[in-house]
Scaffold this motif. Sequence first.
Motif, mmCIF file in Angstrom:
data_model
loop_
_atom_site.group_PDB
_atom_site.id
_atom_site.type_symbol
_atom_site.label_atom_id
_atom_site.label_comp_id
_atom_site.label_asym_id
_atom_site.label_seq_id
_atom_site.Cartn_x
_atom_site.Cartn_y
_atom_site.Cartn_z
ATOM 1 N N LYS A 182 0.843 -1.192 0.000
ATOM 2 C CA LYS A 182 0.000 0.000 0.000
ATOM 3 C C LYS A 182 0.873 1.234 0.000
ATOM 4 O O LYS A 182 1.918 1.260 0.662
ATOM 5 N N THR A 183 0.477 2.267 -0.714
ATOM 6 C CA THR A 183 1.172 3.542 -0.652
ATOM 7 C C THR A 183 0.203 4.582 -0.108
ATOM 8 O O THR A 183 -0.889 4.750 -0.629
ATOM 9 N N MET A 184 0.604 5.227 0.977
ATOM 10 C CA MET A 184 -0.262 6.190 1.664
ATOM 11 C C MET A 184 0.025 7.581 1.097
ATOM 12 O O MET A 184 1.139 8.093 1.248
ATOM 13 N N GLY A 185 -0.979 8.209 0.501
ATOM 14 C CA GLY A 185 -0.702 9.424 -0.247
ATOM 15 C C GLY A 185 -1.500 10.661 0.125
ATOM 16 O O GLY A 185 -1.610 11.588 -0.680
ATOM 17 N N LYS A 186 -2.052 10.703 1.322
ATOM 18 C CA LYS A 186 -2.821 11.881 1.740
ATOM 19 C C LYS A 186 -1.917 13.118 1.821
ATOM 20 O O LYS A 186 -0.805 13.042 2.353
ATOM 21 N N ALA A 187 -2.423 14.241 1.342
ATOM 22 C CA ALA A 187 -1.665 15.492 1.421
ATOM 23 C C ALA A 187 -1.386 15.873 2.877
ATOM 24 O O ALA A 187 -0.375 16.504 3.191
ATOM 25 N N SER A 188 -2.250 15.472 3.769
ATOM 26 C CA SER A 188 -2.113 15.841 5.188
ATOM 27 C C SER A 188 -1.181 14.901 5.952
ATOM 28 O O SER A 188 -1.013 15.031 7.159
ATOM 29 N N ARG A 189 -0.563 13.969 5.236
ATOM 30 C CA ARG A 189 0.244 12.954 5.912
ATOM 31 C C ARG A 189 1.614 13.508 6.297
ATOM 32 O O ARG A 189 2.505 13.641 5.466
ATOM 33 N N ASN A 190 1.818 13.825 7.543
ATOM 34 C CA ASN A 190 3.124 14.277 8.034
ATOM 35 C C ASN A 190 3.249 13.919 9.508
ATOM 36 O O ASN A 190 2.281 13.511 10.142
ATOM 37 N N SER A 191 4.456 14.097 10.047
ATOM 38 C CA SER A 191 4.677 13.673 11.434
ATOM 39 C C SER A 191 4.781 14.858 12.382
ATOM 40 O O SER A 191 5.412 14.767 13.428
ATOM 41 N N ARG A 192 4.180 15.988 12.004
ATOM 42 C CA ARG A 192 4.300 17.190 12.822
ATOM 43 C C ARG A 192 3.719 16.977 14.230
ATOM 44 O O ARG A 192 4.363 17.309 15.232
ATOM 45 N N ASN A 193 2.502 16.423 14.302
ATOM 46 C CA ASN A 193 1.898 16.192 15.620
ATOM 47 C C ASN A 193 2.777 15.307 16.490
ATOM 48 O O ASN A 193 3.010 15.592 17.664
ATOM 49 N N PHE A 194 3.253 14.236 15.893
ATOM 50 C CA PHE A 194 4.104 13.309 16.638
ATOM 51 C C PHE A 194 5.369 14.001 17.124
ATOM 52 O O PHE A 194 5.731 13.931 18.312
ATOM 53 N N LEU A 195 6.054 14.734 16.238
ATOM 54 C CA LEU A 195 7.339 15.335 16.620
ATOM 55 C C LEU A 195 7.157 16.485 17.604
ATOM 56 O O LEU A 195 7.984 16.664 18.509
ATOM 57 N N ASP A 196 6.080 17.245 17.447
ATOM 58 C CA ASP A 196 5.848 18.331 18.399
ATOM 59 C C ASP A 196 5.630 17.775 19.808
ATOM 60 O O ASP A 196 6.141 18.313 20.793
ATOM 61 N N GLN B 277 1.870 19.435 -4.122
ATOM 62 C CA GLN B 277 2.186 19.346 -2.694
ATOM 63 C C GLN B 277 0.938 19.262 -1.813
ATOM 64 O O GLN B 277 0.945 18.592 -0.792
ATOM 65 N N ASP B 278 -0.118 19.946 -2.215
ATOM 66 C CA ASP B 278 -1.305 19.987 -1.352
ATOM 67 C C ASP B 278 -2.406 19.041 -1.845
ATOM 68 O O ASP B 278 -3.574 19.235 -1.535
ATOM 69 N N GLU B 279 -2.007 18.032 -2.585
ATOM 70 C CA GLU B 279 -2.985 17.167 -3.246
ATOM 71 C C GLU B 279 -2.772 15.713 -2.804
ATOM 72 O O GLU B 279 -1.648 15.218 -2.822
ATOM 73 N N ASP B 280 -3.853 15.023 -2.431
ATOM 74 C CA ASP B 280 -3.742 13.585 -2.172
ATOM 75 C C ASP B 280 -3.324 12.887 -3.464
ATOM 76 O O ASP B 280 -3.693 13.322 -4.552
ATOM 77 N N THR B 281 -2.613 11.781 -3.343
ATOM 78 C CA THR B 281 -2.254 11.040 -4.562
ATOM 79 C C THR B 281 -3.524 10.549 -5.282
ATOM 80 O O THR B 281 -3.553 10.519 -6.517
ATOM 81 N N ASP B 282 -4.553 10.200 -4.521
ATOM 82 C CA ASP B 282 -5.815 9.771 -5.150
ATOM 83 C C ASP B 282 -6.415 10.895 -5.994
ATOM 84 O O ASP B 282 -6.939 10.666 -7.089
ATOM 85 N N GLU B 283 -6.356 12.118 -5.454
ATOM 86 C CA GLU B 283 -6.891 13.271 -6.180
ATOM 87 C C GLU B 283 -6.060 13.548 -7.431
ATOM 88 O O GLU B 283 -6.592 13.928 -8.475
#
Lengths: 248, 248
Positions: free
Chosen positions: A77-91, B50-56
């Motif tokens: 599976k490749t996870m591709g959400k634009a919102s996918r980042n580790s900011r919450n975790f690292l903060d 950059q601000d786009e899901d891969t699905d989109e």
Amino acid sequence: MHIISQQGYIQQVSIHCVIFGYQDKQLKVLVPKLHFQGDFWALPSGFVYQDEDTDEAAKRILEDRTGIKDVYLESFKTMGKASRNSRNFLDRLIELNPNTLDDETKRREYEWFTRRFIGIGYYALVDLNNVVAQKNEIDESIEWYPVNAIPQMIMDHNQLVDEAIESLRADLDRKRVAFHLLPETFTMKEVQELYETILEKSFAANNFPKRVLELNVLERLKKKFTGAANKAPYLYRFPKQNESSVKN
Amino acid sequence: MHIISQQGYIQQVSIHCVIFGYQDKQLKVLVPKLHFQGDFWALPSGFVYQDEDTDEAAKRILEDRTGIKDVYLESFKTMGKASRNSRNFLDRLIELNPNTLDDETKRREYEWFTRRFIGIGYYALVDLNNVVAQKNEIDESIEWYPVNAIPQMIMDHNQLVDEAIESLRADLDRKRVAFHLLPETFTMKEVQELYETILEKSFAANNFPKRVLELNVLERLKKKFTGAANKAPYLYRFPKQNESSVKN
């Protein structure tokens, strides 16, 4: 934060490994816990060098983090959400570990780590009895958890495990992958228990062996000695070189 | 070369779409041919903002290149070889189309396009009778090809089609995806023919309908009028909103 060279990596692509083992009729996943204040569990993860296949990156990350090598790997599976980042975790990590960002290098790393990453998920299948998992310097511990008792991990790592289980189920027949979870030799009953565990359903004992043997991938060995000769089950072996590991 | 803004894209990640349709008992794929000298066929492909899901991104590329929107999409494979780049293809294209690199912008684009790209493969399922495929300005033509008669495409695009077919087969039961290839209403015989075409095997006519109806996803409509009332088959409908399209 762990000092990591950002040089030479493909930007914004990460690799995440779900390592499956099978023990006590349970499907388990090997999960390291990070050596920071706060309870941070995370799948063995990392990045891809410019001159490195993603499959090779997955193997390298797996070996670096767990000491495990030469395992069966599938990208699932490749996870591709634009919102996918580790900011919450690292903060949160920095809040609990205030010295983490104490120099410029580490601040630059923070910037790098908290960007959006497209995550490629790999699952690995290992004979749990055969591997000695080793934590590396960023881990406090590393343990096998039954799939229904995995701790809350960072980012979307729990979702990655769910997706990996779904793919493992779909791959069971099609790719004959299950045997990689068993020891060198096994009985048909053990194969059936493994399938029943992963698929969470029962099979008729009179039909199951036929289906498995039709796959034509098992070698039948001599009977297991139990003292009661007529009830001794056959032992089988899966020649692992028959099945190519990751291909792309 | 097509002028494309490189601004705002994730670096070294590309998207490739395999669009499946079903017609005359054949599984087909929609393939555009590029409008350059030389016979270049390529899957509809592009990059991720950059601000786009891969699905989109996959949906946008699909609509830009073919006019097709609101289709069922699944990401099926990520191609991660270090050697994966389009240098051979572009060098051949430039050899045959010498004006292609006639300014600095285009030369910069060449540098960008010929780097290594990790390619995320998506397959789309469409009701072929319902779509009017449109070529865009970089295409000379766009056509449906039976899966066994697809032209030689650039890079690893033929391999992507093979992988997509393998995934479609594996997904047939698990994700009930096949109905997206059928028209609004259909008979059970048509469903069986579709399954037989994709899986390249026959099913017993007395067993198949039961298996399909057990999926519990079809609505049964009134009988199709054929004149011979007792032989008229039932018509079925697949409520497509039941099945979420791409999720990540």
